[in-house]
Scaffold this motif. Sequence first.
Motif, PDB file in Angstrom:
ATOM      1  N   ALA A 124       0.806  -1.261  -0.062  1.00 21.09           N
ATOM      2  CA  ALA A 124      -0.116  -0.001  -0.003  1.00 21.09           C
ATOM      3  C   ALA A 124       0.867   1.259  -0.192  1.00 21.09           C
ATOM      4  N   GLY A 125       1.391   1.356  -1.087  1.00 23.96           N
ATOM      5  CA  GLY A 125       2.604   2.666  -1.293  1.00 23.96           C
ATOM      6  C   GLY A 125       3.690   2.538  -0.366  1.00 23.96           C
ATOM      7  N   PHE A 126       4.579   3.572  -0.460  1.00 28.06           N
ATOM      8  CA  PHE A 126       5.835   3.806   0.135  1.00 28.06           C
ATOM      9  C   PHE A 126       5.656   3.454   1.484  1.00 28.06           C
ATOM     10  N   ALA A 127       4.453   4.298   2.148  1.00 24.06           N
ATOM     11  CA  ALA A 127       4.328   4.228   3.449  1.00 24.06           C
ATOM     12  C   ALA A 127       4.475   2.897   4.186  1.00 24.06           C
ATOM     13  N   GLN A 128       3.889   1.840   3.363  1.00 23.57           N
ATOM     14  CA  GLN A 128       3.785   0.558   3.997  1.00 23.57           C
ATOM     15  C   GLN A 128       5.126  -0.119   3.849  1.00 23.57           C
ATOM     16  N   GLY A 178      15.515  15.953   4.475  1.00 19.75           N
ATOM     17  CA  GLY A 178      14.525  14.802   4.019  1.00 19.75           C
ATOM     18  C   GLY A 178      13.205  15.151   4.202  1.00 19.75           C
ATOM     19  N   HIS A 179      12.280  14.096   4.233  1.00 21.59           N
ATOM     20  CA  HIS A 179      11.099  14.134   4.185  1.00 21.59           C
ATOM     21  C   HIS A 179      10.595  14.272   5.805  1.00 21.59           C
ATOM     22  N   PRO A 180      10.113  15.432   6.198  1.00 19.51           N
ATOM     23  CA  PRO A 180       9.773  15.359   7.761  1.00 19.51           C
ATOM     24  C   PRO A 180       8.711  14.225   8.187  1.00 19.51           C
ATOM     25  N   GLY A 181       7.853  14.018   7.367  1.00 26.90           N
ATOM     26  CA  GLY A 181       7.027  13.007   7.835  1.00 26.90           C
ATOM     27  C   GLY A 181       7.528  11.447   7.833  1.00 26.90           C
ATOM     28  N   GLN A 182       8.525  11.227   7.039  1.00 26.17           N
ATOM     29  CA  GLN A 182       9.229   9.945   7.156  1.00 26.17           C
ATOM     30  C   GLN A 182      10.155   9.932   8.391  1.00 26.17           C
ATOM     31  N   ARG A 183      10.825  11.046   8.529  1.00 23.56           N
ATOM     32  CA  ARG A 183      11.466  11.080   9.848  1.00 23.56           C
ATOM     33  C   ARG A 183      10.533  10.685  11.176  1.00 23.56           C
ATOM     34  N   GLU A 204      15.956   2.077  -0.923  1.00 27.11           N
ATOM     35  CA  GLU A 204      16.025   2.902  -2.131  1.00 27.11           C
ATOM     36  C   GLU A 204      14.624   3.418  -2.159  1.00 27.11           C
ATOM     37  N   ASP A 205      14.541   4.714  -2.075  1.00 29.05           N
ATOM     38  CA  ASP A 205      12.905   5.178  -2.361  1.00 29.05           C
ATOM     39  C   ASP A 205      12.920   5.998  -3.708  1.00 29.05           C
ATOM     40  N   ASP A 206      12.357   5.088  -4.497  1.00 30.82           N
ATOM     41  CA  ASP A 206      12.370   5.467  -5.963  1.00 30.82           C
ATOM     42  C   ASP A 206      11.116   6.346  -6.227  1.00 30.82           C
ATOM     43  N   TYR A 207      10.636   7.386  -5.257  1.00 28.93           N
ATOM     44  CA  TYR A 207       9.086   7.521  -5.045  1.00 28.93           C
ATOM     45  C   TYR A 207       8.750   8.289  -6.436  1.00 28.93           C
ATOM     46  N   ASP A 208       9.709   8.822  -7.240  1.00 26.84           N
ATOM     47  CA  ASP A 208       9.069   9.429  -8.630  1.00 26.84           C
ATOM     48  C   ASP A 208       9.556   9.016  -9.774  1.00 26.84           C
ATOM     49  N   GLY A 224       9.128   1.139  -4.898  1.00 21.78           N
ATOM     50  CA  GLY A 224       8.373   2.179  -5.757  1.00 21.78           C
ATOM     51  C   GLY A 224       6.909   2.278  -5.405  1.00 21.78           C
ATOM     52  N   THR A 225       6.409   3.272  -6.243  1.00 18.50           N
ATOM     53  CA  THR A 225       5.011   3.843  -5.645  1.00 18.50           C
ATOM     54  C   THR A 225       4.095   4.074  -6.843  1.00 18.50           C
ATOM     55  N   ALA A 226       3.161   4.264  -7.020  1.00 23.57           N
ATOM     56  CA  ALA A 226       2.004   4.741  -8.226  1.00 23.57           C
ATOM     57  C   ALA A 226       1.341   6.070  -7.634  1.00 23.57           C
ATOM     58  N   SER A 227       1.987   6.504  -6.453  1.00 20.48           N
ATOM     59  CA  SER A 227       1.435   7.982  -6.120  1.00 20.48           C
ATOM     60  C   SER A 227       1.830   9.006  -6.793  1.00 20.48           C
ATOM     61  N   LYS A 228       2.822   9.044  -7.624  1.00 23.22           N
ATOM     62  CA  LYS A 228       3.366  10.275  -8.289  1.00 23.22           C
ATOM     63  C   LYS A 228       3.050  10.043  -9.942  1.00 23.22           C
ATOM     64  N   THR A 229       2.851   8.963 -10.062  1.00 21.69           N
ATOM     65  CA  THR A 229       2.610   8.713 -11.618  1.00 21.69           C
ATOM     66  C   THR A 229       1.081   8.532 -11.676  1.00 21.69           C
ATOM     67  N   LEU A 288      -4.730   5.540  -4.762  1.00 18.94           N
ATOM     68  CA  LEU A 288      -4.737   4.186  -5.135  1.00 18.94           C
ATOM     69  C   LEU A 288      -4.154   3.254  -3.990  1.00 18.94           C
ATOM     70  N   ARG A 289      -3.289   4.113  -3.145  1.00 25.35           N
ATOM     71  CA  ARG A 289      -2.601   3.255  -2.195  1.00 25.35           C
ATOM     72  C   ARG A 289      -1.788   2.091  -2.753  1.00 25.35           C
ATOM     73  N   LEU A 290      -1.194   2.345  -3.662  1.00 22.74           N
ATOM     74  CA  LEU A 290      -0.382   1.204  -4.458  1.00 22.74           C
ATOM     75  C   LEU A 290       0.840   1.324  -4.761  1.00 22.74           C
TER      76      LEU A 290
HETATM   77  C1  LIG Z   1      10.085  11.285  -0.552  1.00 24.11           C
HETATM   78  C2  LIG Z   1       8.941  10.551  -0.787  1.00 24.11           C
HETATM   79  N1  LIG Z   1       8.813   9.211  -0.954  1.00 24.11           N
HETATM   80  C3  LIG Z   1       7.530   8.640  -0.852  1.00 24.11           C
HETATM   81  C4  LIG Z   1       6.480   9.204  -1.305  1.00 24.11           C
HETATM   82  C5  LIG Z   1       5.377   8.339  -1.504  1.00 24.11           C
HETATM   83  O1  LIG Z   1       4.537   7.709  -0.409  1.00 24.11           O
HETATM   84  P1  LIG Z   1       3.443   6.782  -0.812  1.00 24.11           P
HETATM   85  O2  LIG Z   1       3.842   5.910  -1.740  1.00 24.11           O
HETATM   86  O3  LIG Z   1       3.137   6.093   0.479  1.00 24.11           O
HETATM   87  O4  LIG Z   1       2.350   7.615  -1.017  1.00 24.11           O
HETATM   88  C6  LIG Z   1       6.335  10.565  -1.193  1.00 24.11           C
HETATM   89  C7  LIG Z   1       5.156  11.185  -1.517  1.00 24.11           C
HETATM   90  O5  LIG Z   1       4.955  12.296  -1.150  1.00 24.11           O
HETATM   91  C8  LIG Z   1       7.692  11.088  -0.830  1.00 24.11           C
HETATM   92  O6  LIG Z   1       7.684  12.640  -1.054  1.00 24.11           O
END
Ligand SMILES: Cc1ncc(COP(=O)(O)O)c(C=O)c1O
Length: 467
Positions: free
Chosen positions: A173-177, A200-205, A273-277, A303-308, A313-315
């Motif tokens: 379910a996305g990179f978050a999972q 970096g990403h404050p939410g990830q931290r 490796e976060d290949d988010y985009d 990888g994630t479908a969030s950007k593309t 979708l949470r995929l």
């Molecule tokens: C750095 C980074 N990684 C990953 C994601 C994607 O996260 P997810 O796949 O959980 O939507 C984002 C989305 O904003 C991001 O900014």
Amino acid sequence: MALHIAVEVVRDSRNSLTTQIQEFIKREISEGILQPGTRLPSSRRLAGDLDVSRSVVVEAYGQLVAEGYLEAAQGAGTRVVGHLEAEPAAPALLDEGQVPRVRWDLRPGGGNTPAFPRREWLRCYQRVLQETDSVHHGYPPPAGDPALRYELACYLGRLRGLRTSPDHLMVVAGFAQTLSLVCEVLPRLGIDELAIEDPGHPGQRQFVRESGVRAVPVRVDGQGIDVEALAASGARAVLVAPAHQFPTGVTLSPERREALARWARDVDGWVIEDDYDGGLWYERSPRPLALQRMMPGRVVYAGTASKTLSPGLRLGWLAAPRPMLDELLRARARHDLGTETLTQLAFAELLRTGLFDRHLRRLNALGRRRRDALDEAVFRYLPGAVVLGRGAGLHAYVRLPRHTDEGALVAGALRRSVLVRGAAAFHAWPRRDAPALVVGHAHLPCSGVAEAIRAMGVRSDADALLP
Ligand SMILES: Cc1ncc(COP(=O)(O)O)c(C=O)c1O
């Protein structure tokens, strides 16, 4: 519309049936059980369901309308009054709490939702619904549907140069999972620190910290993560976005890639490796291939479908070597029972038919135009500022002249109804490099990008803020 509502009435009560219906609905509204805007059944249907005469319900509804609990509109039936305002979507892993309503929201983290390939998705989804046999209506395999894993292995090999196979992939379910699973598994492997990029990403931290793993910030410079500082940190696992670092947009240099591979070998460590985009790239030269291909035995590629496609979708997907994948699958079993099947199959179909590649081509042409519009707007309205990380992505890192007061610029923008984040929010430690803005532009048309930057009105304040 044949609506139902559960109303309790007692036939031998001293209160009339009208009063009972009225009091019951009033109580349900007051206690928030009946939501604002809820549509109620017609008086005829409710009377039929309760086996009372219609006039009883008509009178109860009439009384509730008179008291302001319900509203009745011609042709729209009877509803509970008031409508909830739609909540603004919070970018994933970012921004909690109050978000001011503004004309221009330039926070990064959103998806490219206006460009979602609706027609193609519908076509694929429809085909899947028509052709899927009953096997697919059971629980999905925990690692993901084999059809999607096969298509992903082909796509990731072709586009990102991954060394993988369907057996080494998991649909999530996305990179978050992925991050959540990794943070669960690392301590089981005796690793309780995860190095993260700074900025970096404050939410990830926060996410890493709250999962009980110690987040160790390691600085990023013009070549990407500082591998010497990483080695000095003592951490044995690191989270990096090598192709397009978040938020600076820096690409990890070839020397640093080599150094990172050596580090992982030396400390017997892991690279996440976060290949988010991945899939987005606006330059003529090709997007750097995945780091995973240099050391597939030490990388969890995500990888994630969030950007593309869309964050909604949470995929997402991950690739990992076998012993690690087994650990991740075991952790996954403690979270849920897999990813929803029809979405997986629709995405597999999108990949199989080449429609996803076509969508990416369109997305990249659009992204390139938006990036050019941003370049031009920054040049015109933010004199002295430079756009970094231009190669990809749905955001840009706009470095400001050294003595700019970043906080004042952000506050001034908000007064002009532009919500933009300063780079300080992305740093774990007090800032060491130049002031900057992190500008998300995923949801804006090209004209909107220019308008939003212009709306900051910096040029008119230039004397105060910029040289
Ligand atoms: C750095 C980074 N990684 C990953 C994601 C994607 O996260 P997810 O796949 O959980 O939507 C984002 C989305 O904003 C991001 O900014």
